[in-house]
Design an enzyme around this catalytic site. Structure first.
Site, PDB file in Angstrom:
ATOM      1  CB  SER A 131      13.337 -32.963 -44.265  1.00 53.71           C
ATOM      2  OG  SER A 131      13.818 -33.219 -42.960  1.00 53.71           O
TER       3      SER A 131
ATOM      4  CE1 TYR B 266       9.388 -29.674 -42.561  1.00 55.42           C
ATOM      5  CE2 TYR B 266      10.541 -31.592 -41.682  1.00 55.42           C
ATOM      6  CZ  TYR B 266      10.548 -30.414 -42.408  1.00 55.42           C
ATOM      7  OH  TYR B 266      11.725 -29.986 -42.993  1.00 55.42           O
TER       8      TYR B 266
END
Length: 245
Positions: free
Chosen positions: A139, A152
């Site tokens: 990401s 995350y």
């Protein structure tokens, strides 16, 4: 686009928006696709949509025994995995000072540790065959950070470091390891954003729109193909210019 006829691919998190798009694009290029996920109905719907050349592999990535079994089943049922796409991931957002240990642990377990275990299982066989493509979907947050997502972001940054190290270890075995890092991508989650929230996001994206799952999947298909045989240890950012890295 990128010829993948006869190649066998395992896509984790295929019941999600990006994972489903990846499965569709790989299948459209001729690959035999193994669909992993935890939402069985969505996997079955996707399998029906794709038709032939599809196999289902439901598994809970938070359970190490199921991860090991997933790798073994995929190798057996697909008769060898040529392309491994580690796409599955979860979030448990919260400000760092209020983040509970279980919220940290489960995100790292599913996003990073399960990827390590599954990749180890599949890579052993790729080395024996002296061929393979490993693509890890990380990401933009793993590269630039994001408030409220320390768990995350740590997991996604870890995927990038993992990929670079593994790429160096197994390059001589004709196995490449790369990452695709999406930015804001259209999904059921982004559809729920109100106009003001979307406007705030668009300001940060030079192209002034969100990406599509197909655009992410196209980068995956490239890395899975022979066109990317000389590309390893790299991260392709698909973020509309949000982060120019």
């Amino acid at each position: 686009m990128f010829e993948l006829t006869g190649r066998k691919a395992l896509v984790t998190g295929a019941s999600g928006a990006i994972g489903g798009a990846i499965a569709r694009v790989l299948h459209a290029q001729g690959a035999i696709v193994g669909l992993h996920g935890t939402q069985i109905e969505k996997l079955e719907t996707l399998a029906t949509e794709l038709g032939d050349r599809v196999k289902l592999f439901p598994a809970n990535l938070a359970n190490r025994d199921e991860v090991k079994a997933l790798g073994q089943r995929a190798e057996a049922d697909l008769e060898g995995v040529d392309i491994l796409v580690n796409n599955a991931g979860i979030t448990k957002d919260g400000l760092f000072l209020h983040m509970a240990d279980p919220d940290w642990d489960i995100v790292l377990e599913v996003n990073l540790t399960a990827m390590f275990r599954l990749t180890r299982e599949i890579t052993q066989q790729m080395i024996r065959r002296r061929n393979g493509r490993i693509i890890n979907v990380t990401s933009v947050a793993g590269a630039i950070g994001n408030p409220g997502q320390t768990n995350y972001c740590a997991s996604k940054a870890g995927m990038i470091g993992f990929s670079k190290s593994l790429a160096q270890e197994i390059a001589t075995r004709n196995i490449t390891v790369n990452c695709v890092a999406p930015g804001f991508i259209e999904s059921a989650m982004t559809d729920k954003l109100n106009h003001k929230q979307k406007e705030k996001i668009m300001v940060a994206i030079p192209i002034h729109r969100m990406g599509t799952g197909t655009e992410v999947a196209s980068a995956v298909a490239y890395l899975a193909s022979d066109h990317a045989a000389y590309v390893t240890g790299q991260t392709i950012h698909v973020n509309g210019g949000m982060a120019m890295i």
